[in-house]
Design a protein around this motif. Structure first.
Motif, PDB file in Angstrom:
ATOM      1  N   ASP A   1      -5.905   1.491 -16.173  1.00 15.44           N
ATOM      2  CA  ASP A   1      -7.306   1.642 -16.605  1.00 15.44           C
ATOM      3  C   ASP A   1      -8.105   0.361 -16.383  1.00 15.44           C
ATOM      4  O   ASP A   1      -9.294   0.400 -16.104  1.00 15.44           O
ATOM      5  CB  ASP A   1      -7.378   2.004 -18.104  1.00 15.44           C
ATOM      6  CG  ASP A   1      -6.969   3.454 -18.330  1.00 15.44           C
ATOM      7  OD1 ASP A   1      -6.871   4.194 -17.322  1.00 15.44           O
ATOM      8  OD2 ASP A   1      -6.728   3.831 -19.489  1.00 15.44           O
ATOM      9  N   ILE A   2      -7.419  -0.786 -16.559  1.00 13.91           N
ATOM     10  CA  ILE A   2      -8.096  -2.093 -16.399  1.00 13.91           C
ATOM     11  C   ILE A   2      -8.742  -2.175 -15.026  1.00 13.91           C
ATOM     12  O   ILE A   2      -9.869  -2.634 -14.886  1.00 13.91           O
ATOM     13  CB  ILE A   2      -7.063  -3.251 -16.542  1.00 13.91           C
ATOM     14  CG1 ILE A   2      -6.493  -3.284 -17.939  1.00 13.91           C
ATOM     15  CG2 ILE A   2      -7.656  -4.593 -16.102  1.00 13.91           C
ATOM     16  CD1 ILE A   2      -7.162  -4.152 -18.926  1.00 13.91           C
ATOM     17  N   SER A   3      -8.003  -1.712 -14.000  1.00 11.83           N
ATOM     18  CA  SER A   3      -8.513  -1.844 -12.633  1.00 11.83           C
ATOM     19  C   SER A   3      -9.716  -0.933 -12.382  1.00 11.83           C
ATOM     20  O   SER A   3     -10.413  -1.086 -11.387  1.00 11.83           O
ATOM     21  CB  SER A   3      -7.398  -1.560 -11.626  1.00 11.83           C
ATOM     22  OG  SER A   3      -6.883  -0.275 -11.854  1.00 11.83           O
ATOM     23  N   LYS A   4      -9.934   0.007 -13.293  1.00 11.33           N
ATOM     24  CA  LYS A   4     -11.097   0.900 -13.096  1.00 11.33           C
ATOM     25  C   LYS A   4     -12.274   0.488 -13.974  1.00 11.33           C
ATOM     26  O   LYS A   4     -13.362   1.046 -13.873  1.00 11.33           O
ATOM     27  CB  LYS A   4     -10.694   2.346 -13.433  1.00 11.33           C
ATOM     28  CG  LYS A   4      -9.755   2.944 -12.401  1.00 11.33           C
ATOM     29  CD  LYS A   4      -9.143   4.230 -12.901  1.00 11.33           C
ATOM     30  CE  LYS A   4      -7.913   4.563 -12.091  1.00 11.33           C
ATOM     31  NZ  LYS A   4      -6.851   5.148 -12.890  1.00 11.33           N
TER      32      LYS A   4
ATOM     33  N   GLN B   1      -7.105  -2.894   0.492  1.00 12.61           N
ATOM     34  CA  GLN B   1      -7.531  -1.589  -0.013  1.00 12.61           C
ATOM     35  C   GLN B   1      -7.393  -1.548  -1.530  1.00 12.61           C
ATOM     36  O   GLN B   1      -6.495  -2.172  -2.093  1.00 12.61           O
ATOM     37  CB  GLN B   1      -6.648  -0.490   0.599  1.00 12.61           C
ATOM     38  CG  GLN B   1      -6.825  -0.290   2.106  1.00 12.61           C
ATOM     39  CD  GLN B   1      -8.193   0.297   2.438  1.00 12.61           C
ATOM     40  OE1 GLN B   1      -8.610   1.271   1.824  1.00 12.61           O
ATOM     41  NE2 GLN B   1      -8.882  -0.306   3.382  1.00 12.61           N
ATOM     42  N   GLN B   2      -8.271  -0.766  -2.153  1.00 16.34           N
ATOM     43  CA  GLN B   2      -8.260  -0.651  -3.615  1.00 16.34           C
ATOM     44  C   GLN B   2      -6.881  -0.204  -4.129  1.00 16.34           C
ATOM     45  O   GLN B   2      -6.359  -0.752  -5.084  1.00 16.34           O
ATOM     46  CB  GLN B   2      -9.353   0.350  -4.017  1.00 16.34           C
ATOM     47  CG  GLN B   2      -9.377   0.714  -5.489  1.00 16.34           C
ATOM     48  CD  GLN B   2     -10.267  -0.240  -6.279  1.00 16.34           C
ATOM     49  OE1 GLN B   2     -10.822  -1.182  -5.732  1.00 16.34           O
ATOM     50  NE2 GLN B   2     -10.359  -0.009  -7.564  1.00 16.34           N
ATOM     51  N   GLU B   3      -6.311   0.783  -3.416  1.00 17.82           N
ATOM     52  CA  GLU B   3      -5.026   1.345  -3.867  1.00 17.82           C
ATOM     53  C   GLU B   3      -3.899   0.306  -3.767  1.00 17.82           C
ATOM     54  O   GLU B   3      -3.095   0.168  -4.674  1.00 17.82           O
ATOM     55  CB  GLU B   3      -4.678   2.552  -2.993  1.00 17.82           C
ATOM     56  CG  GLU B   3      -4.281   3.783  -3.818  1.00 17.82           C
ATOM     57  CD  GLU B   3      -4.159   4.996  -2.938  1.00 17.82           C
ATOM     58  OE1 GLU B   3      -3.080   5.159  -2.351  1.00 17.82           O
ATOM     59  OE2 GLU B   3      -5.156   5.747  -2.838  1.00 17.82           O
ATOM     60  N   GLU B   4      -3.950  -0.413  -2.627  1.00 13.68           N
ATOM     61  CA  GLU B   4      -2.924  -1.441  -2.402  1.00 13.68           C
ATOM     62  C   GLU B   4      -3.059  -2.546  -3.452  1.00 13.68           C
ATOM     63  O   GLU B   4      -2.067  -3.031  -4.012  1.00 13.68           O
ATOM     64  CB  GLU B   4      -3.134  -2.031  -1.006  1.00 13.68           C
ATOM     65  CG  GLU B   4      -1.987  -2.889  -0.535  1.00 13.68           C
ATOM     66  CD  GLU B   4      -2.377  -3.658   0.733  1.00 13.68           C
ATOM     67  OE1 GLU B   4      -1.727  -4.664   1.013  1.00 13.68           O
ATOM     68  OE2 GLU B   4      -3.358  -3.242   1.401  1.00 13.68           O
ATOM     69  N   GLN B   5      -4.309  -2.900  -3.746  1.00 15.70           N
ATOM     70  CA  GLN B   5      -4.587  -3.934  -4.742  1.00 15.70           C
ATOM     71  C   GLN B   5      -4.088  -3.499  -6.131  1.00 15.70           C
ATOM     72  O   GLN B   5      -3.525  -4.297  -6.871  1.00 15.70           O
ATOM     73  CB  GLN B   5      -6.087  -4.191  -4.781  1.00 15.70           C
ATOM     74  CG  GLN B   5      -6.418  -5.556  -5.320  1.00 15.70           C
ATOM     75  CD  GLN B   5      -7.875  -5.932  -5.112  1.00 15.70           C
ATOM     76  OE1 GLN B   5      -8.615  -5.248  -4.412  1.00 15.70           O
ATOM     77  NE2 GLN B   5      -8.279  -7.019  -5.711  1.00 15.70           N
ATOM     78  N   GLN B   6      -4.295  -2.221  -6.410  1.00 14.82           N
ATOM     79  CA  GLN B   6      -3.835  -1.694  -7.712  1.00 14.82           C
ATOM     80  C   GLN B   6      -2.313  -1.782  -7.834  1.00 14.82           C
ATOM     81  O   GLN B   6      -1.784  -2.121  -8.880  1.00 14.82           O
ATOM     82  CB  GLN B   6      -4.275  -0.247  -7.854  1.00 14.82           C
ATOM     83  CG  GLN B   6      -5.536  -0.116  -8.680  1.00 14.82           C
ATOM     84  CD  GLN B   6      -5.993   1.314  -8.832  1.00 14.82           C
ATOM     85  OE1 GLN B   6      -5.298   2.244  -8.486  1.00 14.82           O
ATOM     86  NE2 GLN B   6      -7.198   1.466  -9.335  1.00 14.82           N
TER      87      GLN B   6
END
Lengths: 167, 230
Positions: free
Chosen positions: B30-33, A2-7
């Motif tokens: 921010d990098i991840s976005k 998931q994007q959140e988990e990856q973040q």
């Protein structure tokens, strides 16, 4: 993933290993703006490669590969950035000043001598000083252990000579 | 300076640096976005564009030349026919270089070992020199394609002499440049003069890097030779 988990994983990796990014940037860039630029580029590449991470390698091996690959191919794009990504605390300079000045001088000399080395040799000497064993260095650089040993030996000699000349 | 002292010096300072490093969480998040290209994908569109334009050119001019060869060989100027054929063949070779570059871009992995990744990246950049060499090789045909079939029959001697000198000079310069624009000559004055502008800097840097990579590989060979002897 998931994007959140990856973040979350991304932030944890950066928090735990920010030193690698900073040291690689310091080894390859003398100028603060270039350094911030390089750190940002490394962070982008880490984020984009995160889904490919193979846990048969140590996370530090993977991070060194990305950071050094980006640093070596970073040809001063100079997009001047205002944002700082990894910095030192403001009181760091005061702590350093209180230190023995001879040590500081030696370290400055060492940094200068490293900056005179060629790109590949810089990577090798950084990994050596970071106390990586020859097997890890060989995995990061993609050369044989015996090759690492020969090259490290030569660079150590070179650095030793530079210190002697500078006495 | 002894090995232990060198490492201790580095360690003591780095420990302090690590303790005092601050990660700007907001910037990191921010990098991840960010919607940014990976290290090499920004190079792709330009290469693909060059490949498509080149392919259209080769197909259009190539089919015209084939038609002329088959149906109007005795009617058209042979100077035009052969000059255009040489130009199309050289463009075809340049397309080959672009395909090679796109393959390299596809194969470069930034989390692979340094030596192999850097070799691919450096080869990718230095292969641009091949396109330049092929462009120079086209020089002579730009001095001949406009000549009519009758030039040797009706042309005056002065014109033929002048034309001959121009074409010969262009041919010699083109062949010389084609053979000499290479890594080994990167430090020669004429080389630096041609590749003086900023956009050539990454290519010159890549050449230096290839030399270092070769040095590391050479070391590999020497060591394996020594092992074999033992």
């Amino acid at each position: 993933m998931q994007q959140e988990e990856q973040q979350k994983i991304f932030q944890n990796i950066l928090e735990q290993h920010k030193g690698i990014l900073f040291k690689v940037a310091r080894t390859y860039c003398r100028d603060e703006e270039d350094r911030q630029d390089l750190i940002q580029e490394i962070m982008i590449q880490i984020w984009q490669s995160l889904h490919k991470y193979n846990d048969k390698f140590q996370i530090t091996t993977w991070l060194y590969r990305i950071s050094l690959n980006v640093a070596i191919s970073h040809y001063r794009k100079r997009k001047v950035r205002k944002d700082k990504f990894i910095t030192l605390k403001e009181n760091f300079t005061q702590i350093s000043a209180a230190d023995s000045s001879e040590k500081e001088q030696l370290l400055l000399q060492l940094e200068r001598f490293i900056s005179e080395l060629k790109e590949m040799d810089k990577a090798l000497v950084l990994l050596y000083l970071e106390n990586k064993n020859y097997n890890e260095i060989s995995e990061i650089l993609g050369i044989t252990v015996s090759n690492v040993s020969t090259k490290v030996g030569r660079i150590k000699e070179k650095l030793k000579r530079r210190f002697t000349q500078n006495k | 300076m002894e090995e232990v002292t060198l490492k201790e010096l580095w360690k003591s300072y780095n420990q302090k640096v690590e303790e005092n490093l601050v990660l700007n969480q907001k910037n990191a998040s921010d990098i991840s976005k960010m919607k940014v290209n990976s290290l090499l994908s920004s190079m792709k569109p330009m290469k693909v564009f060059a490949l498509i334009v080149g392919a259209i050119w080769v197909i259009a001019i190539g089919s015209m030349i084939i038609n002329l060869f088959v149906y109007a060989y005795h009617k058209v100027s042979l100077f035009f026919l052969y000059s255009a054929a040489i130009q199309v063949l050289l463009t075809l070779l340049a397309i080959g270089v672009y395909i090679y570059q796109l393959t390299l871009i596809h194969n470069v992995d930034i989390d692979e070992p340094i030596l192999s990744t850097q070799e691919k990246l450096a080869r990718l950049k230095t292969s641009t020199l091949w396109v330049t060499r092929l462009l120079f090789l086209q020089l002579p045909v730009w001095t001949t394609f406009y000549l009519p079939r009758s030039v040797f029959v009706n042309g005056n001697t002065m014109f033929l002499l002048f034309q001959g000198i121009i074409t010969l000079t262009f041919s010699l310069v083109a062949i010389w440049l084609f053979l000499n624009i290479k890594y080994e000559n990167r430090n020669k004055k004429w080389f630096r003069l041609i590749f003086n502008s900023k956009e050539w800097l990454p290519i010159l840097k890549s050449m230096e890097l290839l030399e270092q990579i070769d040095d590391y590989k050479e070391n590999k060979k020497i060591i394996s030779r020594e092992h074999r002897r033992e």
